[in-house]
Scaffold this active site. Structure first.
Site, short mmCIF file in Angstrom:
data_model
loop_
_atom_site.label_atom_id
_atom_site.label_comp_id
_atom_site.label_asym_id
_atom_site.label_seq_id
_atom_site.Cartn_x
_atom_site.Cartn_y
_atom_site.Cartn_z
N GLY A 1 92.06 144.67 140.97
CA GLY A 1 93.18 144.09 141.71
C GLY A 1 93.01 142.59 141.95
N THR A 2 91.80 142.19 142.27
CA THR A 2 91.58 140.78 142.59
C THR A 2 91.88 139.89 141.38
OG1 THR A 2 89.88 141.43 144.17
CG2 THR A 2 89.85 139.13 143.45
N ASN B 1 97.29 147.41 153.14
CA ASN B 1 96.08 148.22 153.07
C ASN B 1 95.58 148.69 154.44
OD1 ASN B 1 95.78 145.27 152.80
ND2 ASN B 1 93.65 145.65 153.28
N GLN C 1 97.37 149.28 146.70
CA GLN C 1 97.31 150.45 147.58
C GLN C 1 98.43 151.45 147.30
OE1 GLN C 1 94.95 151.43 149.51
NE2 GLN C 1 93.72 149.57 149.65
N SER D 1 94.68 148.70 140.71
CA SER D 1 93.22 148.80 140.63
C SER D 1 92.79 150.25 140.46
CB SER D 1 92.64 148.22 141.92
OG SER D 1 91.25 148.40 141.95
N GLY D 2 91.88 150.51 139.50
CA GLY D 2 91.49 151.88 139.19
C GLY D 2 90.86 152.64 140.34
N HIS D 3 89.99 151.96 141.12
CA HIS D 3 89.20 152.72 142.09
C HIS D 3 89.99 153.16 143.32
CE1 HIS D 3 88.04 149.52 145.18
NE2 HIS D 3 88.51 148.76 144.22
N THR E 1 85.69 141.36 125.37
CA THR E 1 85.66 142.74 124.87
C THR E 1 86.11 143.70 125.97
OG1 THR E 1 83.85 142.16 123.41
CG2 THR E 1 84.14 144.50 123.86
N CYS F 1 87.27 144.46 154.00
CA CYS F 1 86.83 143.08 153.82
C CYS F 1 86.67 142.38 155.17
CB CYS F 1 87.83 142.30 152.97
SG CYS F 1 88.01 143.03 151.36
N1 PLP Z 1 94.79 144.18 147.09
C1 PLP Z 1 94.75 145.14 148.03
C2 PLP Z 1 96.00 145.42 148.84
C3 PLP Z 1 93.58 145.86 148.27
O1 PLP Z 1 93.57 146.80 149.21
C4 PLP Z 1 92.44 145.56 147.49
C5 PLP Z 1 91.15 146.26 147.74
O2 PLP Z 1 90.88 146.70 148.85
C6 PLP Z 1 92.53 144.57 146.50
C7 PLP Z 1 93.71 143.90 146.34
C8 PLP Z 1 91.36 144.21 145.64
O3 PLP Z 1 91.25 145.13 144.56
P1 PLP Z 1 89.90 145.22 143.70
O4 PLP Z 1 88.87 145.83 144.57
O5 PLP Z 1 90.24 146.10 142.54
O6 PLP Z 1 89.57 143.84 143.25
#
Ligand code: PLP
Length: 402
Positions: A72-73, A152, A180, A200-202, A238, A325
């Site tokens: 996501g970042t 989030n 989210q 984001s996958g996780h 890659t 965070c």
């Molecule tokens: N954006 C939101 C709303 C999130 O909750 C998060 C992770 O907590 C992220 C971005 C960051 O995603 P990633 O951990 O895949 O970089």
């Protein structure tokens, strides 16, 4: 007693079916997807299939609209930086005061390093966006508006389809951080004007370190990471093949099960929330009628969230203090501050975030243990004692409203 995990907005357990799908891509099928031989072409076929699975989950019109990233970042950084590069004569950003640090720290950096102006649109006490302020912030210099699909910390959902239309009316691109929301609420991107979307996958039972940027066909794009011609020259390097396969499998599972699973998760969340509210002097934060089905942010008045989390952890229960965070920083959450949550509740907010892995036994476990933890902590809380004293002395009752 098995541990209880109620911190699924921080990360989810990788689904065993996702792990099983990934494993061959570490061993027998180790080829480079760009190689022009059988080792490569088989892997390239699997990557294509994963992209299609993600396309189906998002309701995207074309599979090539998805670019795989590291999460996501990276997707958020790619979207914002690309818009600033490609939108000639436009050098401003419109976003919200409640975004994840993956947006907020980027725009702060852009202000400091490049003098880029960002408008931070506020929210009301329920965490709902001030739509009029958003409209006013958009203008002829806006390169991009970026508003999260779901917060989030509180789970509050934002009307991103409407916001995309408003951004386009001002001639700006529209991006949403849907990290989210994807997998928890349905998307049908082909029927919206959203230009870019981060995932984001996780967060959806896929692996960590893999994500995606949806890039509507025709959206101008300048890559953040330059290198080889991978991802149609939109992201060099890659490919993380096992991660991509895992994300594809996670998307496939989410598409197949979303309605049924999210209804079950919502019922568990509501049962948990109603039980906790019985404790008294606590309230749910966020837009309770319009939020993610898995999230409940509950503020316990006159208590420190850190202490609650610590006691829950000792009892084998994982929950979170606002955003992962922000925890540990001792600073009250920027999201709750933007919502003007009263001081008496601000520091006692706990986020419970559920997933399909949770059961009613997890809910019962929390409901059995939490009342005692809260009672114990309140007995030790000077501000709670002060409140009790004021309540017992009606002549001082005006102080309670301060
Ligand atoms: N954006 C939101 C709303 C999130 O909750 C998060 C992770 O907590 C992220 C971005 C960051 O995603 P990633 O951990 O895949 O970089």
């Amino acid at each position: 007693m098995r541990p209880v995990y109620f911190d699924n907005n921080a990360t989810t357990r990788t689904d065993p079916a996702v792990v099983a799908a990934m494993l061959p891509y570490f061993s027998e099928q180790f080829g480079n997807a760009s190689s022009a031989h059988a080792f490569g072409s088989e892997v390239a076929g699997a990557v294509r299939q994963a992209r299609k699975s993600l396309q189906a989950l998002l309701g995207a019109a074309f599979d090539n609209e998805i670019v795989f990233t590291s999460g996501g970042t990276e997707s958020n950084n790619s979207a914002i930086l690309s818009a600033l590069d490609t939108q000639d004569d436009r050098d401003e950003i419109v976003t919200t005061a409640v975004e994840h640090p993956a947006i907020l720290s980027l725009v702060e950096y852009l202000a400091a390093s490049r003098g880029i102006k960002t408008h931070f649109v506020g929210v009301d006490a329920q965490g709902r966006l001030d739509i009029e302020a958003y409209r006013c912030a958009l203008g002829s210099r806006t390169a991009i508006a970026s508003v999260m699909s779901a917060n989030n910390e509180t789970g509050t959902l934002f009307p991103v389809e409407q916001l995309a239309v408003m951004a386009h009316d001002a001639g700006a691109l529209f991006h949403t951080d849907a990290v989210q929301a994807v997998g928890k609420v349905p998307f049908d991107l082909k029927s919206t004007g959203i230009d870019m979307l981060s995932l984001s996958g996780h967060k959806l039972h896929g692996p960590k370190g893999i994500g995606g940027l949806y890039l509507r066909k025709g959206t101008p794009f300048n890559p953040l990471i330059r290198g080889g011609p991978q991802e149609r020259r939109r992201r060099g390097g890659t490919e993380n093949v096992p991660g991509i396969i895992g994300l594809g499998k996670a998307a496939e599972l989410a598409t197949a099960r979303m309605d049924e699973e999210q209804a079950r998760v919502r019922a568990l969340r509501d049962r948990l929330e109603q039980g906790i509210l019985q404790i008294g002097n606590c309230c749910v934060l966020g837009d309770v009628d319009n939020r993610l089905p898995n999230t409940s942010n509950i503020a316990f008045e006159h208590l420190e969230g850190e202490a609650i989390i610590h006691h829950l952890d000792r009892a084998g229960i994982a929950a979170s203090l606002g955003s992962a965070c922000a925890s540990g920083s001792m600073e009250p959450s920027h999201v709750l501050r933007a919502m003007n949550v009263p001081m008496t509740a601000l520091r006692g907010a706990i986020r419970f975030s559920l997933s399909r892995d949770n059961t009613i036994d997890d809910v019962v476990c929390v409901l059995n243990l939490l009342p005692e933890i809260i009672a114990k902590l309140r007995a030790l809380s000077p501000s709670w004692q002060e409140r009790a004293h004021i309540t017992a002395n009606p002549s001082r009752s005006a102080e309670l409203t301060l």
